[in-house]
Design a protein around this motif. Structure first.
Motif, PDB file in Angstrom:
ATOM      1  N   LEU A  75       0.823  -1.209   0.000  1.00 19.21           N
ATOM      2  CA  LEU A  75       0.000   0.000   0.000  1.00 19.21           C
ATOM      3  C   LEU A  75       0.858   1.259   0.000  1.00 19.21           C
ATOM      4  CD1 LEU A  75      -2.910   1.139   0.227  1.00 19.21           C
ATOM      5  CD2 LEU A  75      -2.623   1.071   2.707  1.00 19.21           C
ATOM      6  N   ILE A  76       1.934   1.246   0.780  1.00 19.76           N
ATOM      7  CA  ILE A  76       2.832   2.412   0.835  1.00 19.76           C
ATOM      8  C   ILE A  76       3.537   2.608  -0.501  1.00 19.76           C
ATOM      9  CG2 ILE A  76       4.908   3.330   1.928  1.00 19.76           C
ATOM     10  CD1 ILE A  76       4.032   1.916   4.502  1.00 19.76           C
ATOM     11  N   LYS A  77       3.991   1.518  -1.106  1.00 19.43           N
ATOM     12  CA  LYS A  77       4.728   1.630  -2.372  1.00 19.43           C
ATOM     13  C   LYS A  77       3.868   2.209  -3.492  1.00 19.43           C
ATOM     14  CE  LYS A  77       6.201  -2.611  -2.601  1.00 19.43           C
ATOM     15  NZ  LYS A  77       6.916  -3.816  -3.146  1.00 19.43           N
ATOM     16  N   GLN A  78       2.580   1.943  -3.466  1.00 14.41           N
ATOM     17  CA  GLN A  78       1.704   2.424  -4.534  1.00 14.41           C
ATOM     18  C   GLN A  78       0.898   3.656  -4.127  1.00 14.41           C
ATOM     19  OE1 GLN A  78      -0.494  -0.497  -6.716  1.00 14.41           O
ATOM     20  NE2 GLN A  78       0.971  -2.119  -6.346  1.00 14.41           N
ATOM     21  N   ALA A  79       1.260   4.256  -2.998  1.00 15.53           N
ATOM     22  CA  ALA A  79       0.504   5.408  -2.500  1.00 15.53           C
ATOM     23  C   ALA A  79       0.540   6.579  -3.484  1.00 15.53           C
ATOM     24  CB  ALA A  79       1.060   5.843  -1.144  1.00 15.53           C
ATOM     25  N   ILE A  80       1.710   6.865  -4.057  1.00 10.05           N
ATOM     26  CA  ILE A  80       1.828   8.008  -4.973  1.00 10.05           C
ATOM     27  C   ILE A  80       0.944   7.808  -6.196  1.00 10.05           C
ATOM     28  CG2 ILE A  80       3.418   9.280  -6.464  1.00 10.05           C
ATOM     29  CD1 ILE A  80       5.623   8.734  -4.451  1.00 10.05           C
ATOM     30  N   GLU A  81       0.956   6.587  -6.744  1.00 14.01           N
ATOM     31  CA  GLU A  81       0.137   6.308  -7.923  1.00 14.01           C
ATOM     32  C   GLU A  81      -1.348   6.367  -7.579  1.00 14.01           C
ATOM     33  OE1 GLU A  81       0.312   3.183 -11.648  1.00 14.01           O
ATOM     34  OE2 GLU A  81       0.858   2.498  -9.655  1.00 14.01           O
ATOM     35  N   LEU A  82      -1.726   5.917  -6.382  1.00 13.18           N
ATOM     36  CA  LEU A  82      -3.126   5.980  -5.974  1.00 13.18           C
ATOM     37  C   LEU A  82      -3.614   7.415  -5.875  1.00 13.18           C
ATOM     38  CD1 LEU A  82      -3.293   3.199  -3.209  1.00 13.18           C
ATOM     39  CD2 LEU A  82      -4.392   3.164  -5.448  1.00 13.18           C
ATOM     40  N   HIS A  83      -2.792   8.283  -5.322  1.00 14.44           N
ATOM     41  CA  HIS A  83      -3.189   9.687  -5.193  1.00 14.44           C
ATOM     42  C   HIS A  83      -3.161  10.407  -6.546  1.00 14.44           C
ATOM     43  CE1 HIS A  83      -3.651   9.842  -0.868  1.00 14.44           C
ATOM     44  NE2 HIS A  83      -2.499   9.195  -0.721  1.00 14.44           N
ATOM     45  N   ARG A  84      -2.305   9.945  -7.431  1.00 14.04           N
ATOM     46  CA  ARG A  84      -2.254  10.572  -8.754  1.00 14.04           C
ATOM     47  C   ARG A  84      -3.546  10.333  -9.525  1.00 14.04           C
ATOM     48  NH1 ARG A  84       2.691   8.702 -12.227  1.00 14.04           N
ATOM     49  NH2 ARG A  84       3.741   9.877 -10.550  1.00 14.04           N
ATOM     50  N   TYR A  85      -4.100   9.145  -9.397  1.00 17.21           N
ATOM     51  CA  TYR A  85      -5.329   8.806 -10.123  1.00 17.21           C
ATOM     52  C   TYR A  85      -6.551   8.798  -9.206  1.00 17.21           C
ATOM     53  CZ  TYR A  85      -2.158   7.403 -13.825  1.00 17.21           C
ATOM     54  OH  TYR A  85      -1.194   7.393 -14.800  1.00 17.21           O
ATOM     55  N   ARG A  86      -6.451   9.468  -8.107  1.00 19.22           N
ATOM     56  CA  ARG A  86      -7.566   9.538  -7.172  1.00 19.22           C
ATOM     57  C   ARG A  86      -8.764  10.192  -7.850  1.00 19.22           C
ATOM     58  NH1 ARG A  86      -6.444  11.101  -0.970  1.00 19.22           N
ATOM     59  NH2 ARG A  86      -8.419  10.432  -0.060  1.00 19.22           N
ATOM     60  N   GLY A  87      -9.944   9.636  -7.599  1.00 20.99           N
ATOM     61  CA  GLY A  87     -11.146  10.161  -8.231  1.00 20.99           C
ATOM     62  C   GLY A  87     -11.529   9.415  -9.495  1.00 20.99           C
ATOM     63  N   THR A  88     -10.839   8.309  -9.767  1.00 27.90           N
ATOM     64  CA  THR A  88     -11.149   7.505 -10.949  1.00 27.90           C
ATOM     65  C   THR A  88     -11.548   6.097 -10.506  1.00 27.90           C
ATOM     66  OG1 THR A  88      -8.880   6.695 -11.210  1.00 27.90           O
ATOM     67  CG2 THR A  88      -9.437   8.800 -12.258  1.00 27.90           C
ATOM     68  N   PRO A  89     -12.313   5.389 -11.326  1.00 26.71           N
ATOM     69  CA  PRO A  89     -12.627   3.984 -10.984  1.00 26.71           C
ATOM     70  C   PRO A  89     -11.380   3.131 -10.808  1.00 26.71           C
ATOM     71  CG  PRO A  89     -14.078   4.775 -12.734  1.00 26.71           C
ATOM     72  CD  PRO A  89     -13.036   5.836 -12.539  1.00 26.71           C
ATOM     73  N   TRP A  90     -10.309   3.450 -11.544  1.00 25.72           N
ATOM     74  CA  TRP A  90      -9.081   2.677 -11.423  1.00 25.72           C
ATOM     75  C   TRP A  90      -8.522   2.745 -10.010  1.00 25.72           C
ATOM     76  CZ3 TRP A  90      -4.144   3.610  -9.854  1.00 25.72           C
ATOM     77  CH2 TRP A  90      -3.184   2.624 -10.150  1.00 25.72           C
ATOM     78  N   ALA A  91      -8.533   3.923  -9.402  1.00 19.17           N
ATOM     79  CA  ALA A  91      -7.998   4.080  -8.047  1.00 19.17           C
ATOM     80  C   ALA A  91      -8.799   3.262  -7.048  1.00 19.17           C
ATOM     81  CB  ALA A  91      -7.997   5.556  -7.651  1.00 19.17           C
ATOM     82  N   VAL A  92     -10.122   3.241  -7.211  1.00 19.97           N
ATOM     83  CA  VAL A  92     -10.963   2.460  -6.298  1.00 19.97           C
ATOM     84  C   VAL A  92     -10.656   0.974  -6.453  1.00 19.97           C
ATOM     85  CG1 VAL A  92     -13.323   1.891  -5.636  1.00 19.97           C
ATOM     86  CG2 VAL A  92     -12.764   4.216  -6.359  1.00 19.97           C
ATOM     87  N   ARG A  93     -10.585   0.504  -7.695  1.00 18.36           N
ATOM     88  CA  ARG A  93     -10.291  -0.914  -7.919  1.00 18.36           C
ATOM     89  C   ARG A  93      -8.892  -1.269  -7.433  1.00 18.36           C
ATOM     90  NH1 ARG A  93     -12.559   0.270 -13.200  1.00 18.36           N
ATOM     91  NH2 ARG A  93     -14.683  -0.579 -13.391  1.00 18.36           N
ATOM     92  N   GLN A  94      -7.946  -0.370  -7.647  1.00 21.42           N
ATOM     93  CA  GLN A  94      -6.561  -0.671  -7.313  1.00 21.42           C
ATOM     94  C   GLN A  94      -6.347  -0.783  -5.806  1.00 21.42           C
ATOM     95  OE1 GLN A  94      -4.403  -1.622  -9.343  1.00 21.42           O
ATOM     96  NE2 GLN A  94      -2.500  -1.589  -8.185  1.00 21.42           N
ATOM     97  N   VAL A  95      -6.934   0.110  -5.036  1.00 23.36           N
ATOM     98  CA  VAL A  95      -6.749   0.033  -3.585  1.00 23.36           C
ATOM     99  C   VAL A  95      -7.393  -1.229  -3.037  1.00 23.36           C
ATOM    100  CG1 VAL A  95      -8.821   1.350  -2.959  1.00 23.36           C
ATOM    101  CG2 VAL A  95      -6.831   1.370  -1.445  1.00 23.36           C
ATOM    102  N   LEU A  96      -8.499  -1.660  -3.632  1.00 18.24           N
ATOM    103  CA  LEU A  96      -9.104  -2.929  -3.220  1.00 18.24           C
ATOM    104  C   LEU A  96      -8.216  -4.104  -3.603  1.00 18.24           C
ATOM    105  CD1 LEU A  96     -12.862  -2.332  -4.141  1.00 18.24           C
ATOM    106  CD2 LEU A  96     -11.832  -2.288  -1.874  1.00 18.24           C
ATOM    107  N   ARG A  97      -7.600  -4.013  -4.787  1.00 25.82           N
ATOM    108  CA  ARG A  97      -6.727  -5.097  -5.248  1.00 25.82           C
ATOM    109  C   ARG A  97      -5.490  -5.210  -4.349  1.00 25.82           C
ATOM    110  NH1 ARG A  97      -6.288  -3.418  -9.978  1.00 25.82           N
ATOM    111  NH2 ARG A  97      -8.111  -4.534 -10.798  1.00 25.82           N
ATOM    112  N   ILE A  98      -4.959  -4.081  -3.907  1.00 24.36           N
ATOM    113  CA  ILE A  98      -3.806  -4.099  -3.009  1.00 24.36           C
ATOM    114  C   ILE A  98      -4.155  -4.812  -1.708  1.00 24.36           C
ATOM    115  CG2 ILE A  98      -2.293  -2.635  -1.610  1.00 24.36           C
ATOM    116  CD1 ILE A  98      -2.433  -0.557  -3.854  1.00 24.36           C
ATOM    117  N   LEU A  99      -5.365  -4.577  -1.231  1.00 25.07           N
ATOM    118  CA  LEU A  99      -5.828  -5.195   0.014  1.00 25.07           C
ATOM    119  C   LEU A  99      -6.430  -6.566  -0.219  1.00 25.07           C
ATOM    120  CD1 LEU A  99      -7.465  -1.990   1.532  1.00 25.07           C
ATOM    121  CD2 LEU A  99      -5.201  -2.917   2.011  1.00 25.07           C
TER     122      LEU A  99
END
Length: 211
Positions: A75-99
């Motif tokens: 989660l920490i390693k991909q934090a920058i990418e998550l915040h970069r695409y925050r507000g998109t369906p990809w960010a929601v799916r990705q944070v769930l995939r990480i967890l």
């Protein structure tokens, strides 16, 4: 350890030379990798909460759902990418995939709903989900979704997979019973002249079980 860069007034003093040699030997044994805190895969686990706060993924942004140290580091390693695409369906799916939560998003125009609404299906394997965790999951989705979009329905699919094999057996049996009448080998009769007739017959009756 000879020729240490000591200032001339100190280099002439044998005590400082010995002290410098001892310090150099001690410093050579130090593990400097602990200072490389940005190498998330190598940093000590005690530093992970501070890194999560630094990269803004603590609390309901994913940290509370991480089940082990491996997920926290990911989660920490991909934090920058998550915040970069925050507000998109990809960010929601990705944070769930990480967890390690499988999530599927259906936007309003895909199912004929109200504009800017969306639905989510989340599959949870090998774990349960209490009321507090459910509310936290909804909050996390709101953290990464588009501000304009509104979550209409969140459906949870709980899947339990067991390694124990299922063994079953069945037995099918039947019985055939044949009922025979009593048979006489011979019939004898004596008396004064008698005239009569006789009939000898055999009948086979088979009784089967009812279908």
């Amino acid at each position: 350890m000879d020729n240490l860069p000591l200032q001339p007034p100190l280099a002439s003093d044998e005590r400082f030379t010995r002290l410098a040699n001892l310090a150099a030997e001690r410093f050579a044994q130090l593990d400097l990798t602990v200072l490389l805190v940005d190498l998330v895969d190598l940093v000590h686990a005690s530093a992970l909460p501070s890194l999560a706060e630094q990269f803004h993924v603590q609390g309901l942004e994913g940290w509370l759902f991480a089940q082990d140290e491996r997920q926290k580091r990911k989660l920490i390693k991909q934090a920058i990418e998550l915040h970069r695409y925050r507000g998109t369906p990809w960010a929601v799916r990705q944070v769930l995939r990480i967890l390690e939560l499988e999530g599927d998003i259906s936007e309003w125009f895909e199912y004929g709903g109200k504009p800017y609404f969306f639905r989510m299906d989340v599959t949870i394997k090998a774990r349960g989900l209490g009321e507090d965790e459910f509310n936290a999951l909804v909050t996390m989705i709101h953290e990464y979704k588009n501000v304009r979009s509104k979550l209409e329905i969140l459906t949870l699919w709980l899947v339990n997979q067991s390694q124990i094999p299922v063994i079953a057996s069945t037995v099918l049996s039947g019985e055939i019973t044949t009922v025979l009448p009593v048979l006489h080998d011979s019939i004898e009769q004596s008396g004064v002249v008698n005239i009569g007739t006789g009939c000898w017959s055999i009948e086979f009756v088979t009784v089967y079980p009812e279908e």
